[in-house]
Every structure is written in C-alpha cells, then in structure tokens.
Design an enzyme around this catalytic site. Structure first.
Site, PDB file in Angstrom:
ATOM      1  CD1 TRP A 427      -3.148   1.194   0.707  1.00 46.78           C
ATOM      2  CD2 TRP A 427      -1.621   2.514   1.689  1.00 46.78           C
ATOM      3  NE1 TRP A 427      -3.701   2.454   0.842  1.00 46.78           N
ATOM      4  CE2 TRP A 427      -2.786   3.282   1.442  1.00 46.78           C
ATOM      5  CE3 TRP A 427      -0.528   3.126   2.305  1.00 46.78           C
ATOM      6  CZ2 TRP A 427      -2.884   4.637   1.785  1.00 46.78           C
ATOM      7  CZ3 TRP A 427      -0.615   4.479   2.643  1.00 46.78           C
ATOM      8  CH2 TRP A 427      -1.786   5.219   2.389  1.00 46.78           C
ATOM      9  CE1 TYR A 431      -2.533   8.108  -1.154  1.00 48.18           C
ATOM     10  CE2 TYR A 431      -0.506   8.990  -0.197  1.00 48.18           C
ATOM     11  CZ  TYR A 431      -1.842   9.141  -0.536  1.00 48.18           C
ATOM     12  OH  TYR A 431      -2.490  10.326  -0.280  1.00 48.18           O
ATOM     13  CG  ASP A 447      -7.406   2.196   0.009  1.00 46.43           C
ATOM     14  OD1 ASP A 447      -6.619   2.906   0.644  1.00 46.43           O
ATOM     15  OD2 ASP A 447      -8.608   2.485  -0.167  1.00 46.43           O
TER      16      ASP A 447
END
Length: 486
Positions: A427, A431, A447
């Site tokens: 994640w 990101y 997510d």
C-alpha cells in the site's frame, strides 16, 4: 482521446479548433512565420501552408515565432509524458522541472542513466528538438510570464528565467516572440492578467473538464497544519502551501474555480528567488494533475459498466500528485493503517517539531515540511515504535539516495527499492508511486476504501485489470463514493 497520427487528421483538429489537442502538437503557418496551438481562434490557414511539429521547441527551431493571440507556449503539457515510463517521458518530466537549467545536459543524462548522445538522439527523433532547445523554450515562457506580470528589471528577469547571459535572453525573446523584451513587457494584457501587489499571478491551463470540487476536497482533508491550509467554503476555496525549491522557498496559492469550464486554475506564487518560477509552476501542476487527458481517461473507464456511473457523475476527476515527492513519501508512512485525520495530526506534529521555520509566518503557514535528513535519526512522539522505525528508514533512504523520487525516476525500479525497505508494504509503495511519481496506473487492492467501494458496486475480482492504464483515476472514483462532502 487519441493524438492524431497523420497530418490530415491534425489539420482536421486545427480546423475545428479542438482544444483537447493543445500541447500534444503544434502547427505553424509558412506564410506568416508563426506557430500556434490547435485551438487558436484565428482564421484557419490553407492546408498547403501548414506545417506540424511535436513540440514548441521544434517549431521555434524551424524558425517560427509564437502566436501572440493563442500563446502556444502556455498550453498544458502533453499527458503522454506522465503516462510514459521510457527515456523520453522521464526526460520530459525532468526538463519541465528545470534540471537542464540547473545541472546541464550531462546532469539530465546522469539522472536518466544514459549517455548525453542517447538522450539527445531520442528526444530529437520524437520531438524534433534536443534537451537544450526544449529547456530554452521553457525559459522563454518563464521570461514572458515575468515580463508581463512583474516589474522586475529586464536584466534581472533574464537571470531569473534561467538564461546564462542578457544577450542570450534578448536573442531568444526576439526569436520566439518577434519582439524585444521591452516591447513584450508593454504588450496589452488580457483581462485578469494584471499584477496586483504580492506574488506572481498565473493562469495554469488544463485540458477538458476539471473536477475542482473533488480535487480541492481531497487536498483539504489532507492539509497538514503549518505547511498547508485550505480556506473558504466548497466552491470558493483557496489552497495554500509552502514550497522547498532549488534556490529558495515559496508559497503557492491556488483558487478553486467558480466555473468548471474556465480551462485554467488561478495561482499566485510568492518566491524568495525568482529563478524558482519554472520549478514551482511544474510542482503545482503535478499536485493538481493539470496535464492529464480527462477524455482519454473517461473513454477507458467509462466503458466499464462498474465505473460508468461514477465517471459520468464526476467528469474530469483528477489523480492529485505531489508538490514535494520526498514529503509525500514520508506522509505516506504516517498514513499507514490510520485514518486521514489521524495522519494529518501526526504530520502537523512532525512539521512543528522538525520543520524549517519560514522567515516570517504567512497566515497559518509557518514551516516547510521537514527534509528527510532531519528525520533519519529524529525522535518521534505519538506513534507506534514500528512506524517510527519505518519513518526513519524511509527518511534515511531518501537522504542517502537509495530511493530517488525526482520526476524522471524509473517507477518500476523505485517501487522495488521501496518494497525492500523494512516496514514499507504494497500500500505504501503504491501510494508513493501514484502520487510522488505521478504514475497514472496504480491500484491499491489492499486499500480499505477501495475494497468497500468495489463490494458496494458488485465488482468482480480482478475488475481493475480492465482499467489500465488509468487505474489511479479509477481508485479516486472509488474513494469519492465515500466523500460526498467534497
């Protein structure tokens, strides 16, 4: 939307004054000696007199000067450079950030990992101009902005725009605009171009619709006190933030547009060193994703029955990037497994304890976000020990160059390097890749918000594979299912 691939198709775009193609190609008129953007409002020239160029620099290199009516130097950048991960795409992002002006062609080549000869050859083959000519075109645009929006003396304008000498500056302005710098400064300004006291006012162009309400809502919910602020109410907000720039510091202000069809965002830049103008503009453009091609995104995502109603409800939704890539990476660590509000509070503590104070506070803006080197061995309060360790690890990797997040970074290699750091999972790496590197094709299957939205929409497993190469935009559509107060 696809870029026209033949001159006849390009001429059709010019004949219809199609603004969607502004920045993707330029046309020049042999009988007048000027070059324009496709949407130029002037009378369409005869086909036999028209020449087409892949860049403004190529048109300038062929001896054409910029149209004073349509200002082809002020168009949005091609969305292709954000999409592409090859040498040319990476080079164009670095040139836009001013690397050639600061480090020369050798510095550009070193960052890309190629020889200067290879870089020059590939850029010339695709864009009709090498890195020096492309950087020169950008310097000319910066100079025009300074001449027409500030009272800076011409000599100081030359060096602020990145020129090595006043003579080079004068020659370039004459070649690009067919005017002397003094005459260009005295040219009539359009309504709204006047320069009231305080900062440099700019119009940052974009193509197609722009979902300003959602973008400003996204940034406002994540604004870190001390380094960022959002004032006003939805529909009339102003986003402000501090900037750490190559030569000094700055504050950027961007207003939420009243009309979605305006085609630009109003921005004001306060800079301690005007040489940072081009870099500051590019960083704000990346933050607000102003070079995106919303028609191409909508064409792909709108074809999927799961996303079609979301795309129709929010035309022009963007995938915000970052004004400071290192800052974004550190903030991504703060956001691991906590709410947006909690991550923002942690960021505010970090800014207050380790940020660089401004020479004088400006409203609620008091600090620059901490540099990675300042956090590599810092003590942190109010967060779990594992996250403190990860924050130090990422800060150290950024500080020593193990991970580089400049605009020309190789996204795949950077992703692998991030995942190799202790405490950085898919994640966080994804990101950072999406926002710090501006990758338009990132999906975060782990997510929580995305999973919840996919379940609510009844999407089948693996549905996101059909959304390439625009999965970052699909992710924002999913997130916006739960943020109706934007």
């Amino acid at each position: 939307m696809n870029t026209p691939t033949t001159d006849d198709l390009r001429y059709q775009a010019v004949s219809s004054r199609d603004a969607r193609f502004d920045g993707t190609f330029f046309f020049a008129v042999a009988t007048t000696g000027i070059y324009c953007r496709p949407s130029c409002p002037a009378v369409t020239p005869k086909r036999r007199n028209v020449r087409f160029y892949p860049s403004a620099a190529a048109a300038q290199g062929a001896g054409f000067r910029a149209c004073r009516r349509c200002r082809p130097d002020a168009v949005p950048g091609s969305a292709e450079w954000n999409l592409r991960a090859d040498l040319v795409g990476r080079a164009m992002r670095l040139i836009g950030d001013g690397v050639v002006d600061r480090e020369g062609v050798q510095g550009l080549a070193d960052r890309l990992g190629y020889s200067t000869r290879q870089v020059h050859r590939q850029l010339t083959e695709e864009l009709g101009a090498g890195p020096v000519a492309l950087a020169r075109a950008q310097r000319a645009h910066t100079a025009r902005v300074l001449l027409q929006t500030t009272d800076l003396p011409v000599t100081e304008t030359a060096f602020a725009a990145g020129f090595a000498s006043v003579r080079q500056f004068n020659d370039t302005i004459r070649a690009v605009y067919a005017q002397t710098p003094t005459a260009l400064r005295g040219a009539p300004r359009r309504a709204g171009d006047a320069a009231p006291p305080g900062g440099i006012p700019l119009r940052l162009a974009h193509r197609g619709p722009y979902a300003a309400r959602e973008v400003f809502g996204f940034l406002g919910r994540r604004a870190v006190p001390g380094a960022e602020e959002m004032t006003g109410v939805p529909g009339a907000r102003t986003y402000r933030r501090t900037l750490r720039l190559p030569y000094g510091t700055g504050i950027a202000e961007v207003r939420e547009p009243h009309r979605a069809a305006a085609g630009w965002l109003a921005c004001r830049l306060h800079l301690t060193d005007l040489r940072d103008l081009a870099a500051a503009v590019q960083r704000v453009r990346r933050l607000f994703d102003l070079d995106a091609d919303p028609d191409a995104v909508a064409e792909r995502l709108g074809a999927d029955p799961v996303l079609r109603p979301l795309v129709a409800a929010r035309p022009g939704l963007r995938s915000p990037g970052a004004a400071d890539a290192d800052e974004l990476a550190l903030r991504a660590v703060l956001g691991q497994q906590v709410s947006v509000a909690a991550a923002t509070r942690l960021g505010a503590r970090l800014v207050a304890a380790h940020g660089t104070p401004l020479a004088a506070p400006d409203g609620t803006l008091t600090h620059l976000f901490p540099e990675p080197a300042a956090l590599a061995d810092a003590e942190f309060d109010g967060m779990p020990e594992a996250r403190r360790d990860t924050l130090r690890t990422v800060a150290a990797a950024l500080a020593d160059g193990t991970v580089r997040l400049d605009p020309g970074a190789d996204r795949d290699d950077t992703g692998r390097r991030l995942l190799a750091l202790r405490g950085v999972g898919p994640w966080t790496a994804g990101y950072i890749r999406m926002r710090a590197l501006g990758d338009p094709d990132v999906f975060l299957p782990g997510d929580a918000g995305a999973r919840r939205a996919l379940t609510a929409l009844g999407a089948r497993p693996g549905a996101e594979d059909a959304w390439r190469p625009w999965r970052s935009y699909a992710l924002h559509h999913l997130w916006n299912l739960w943020n109706k107060d934007s």
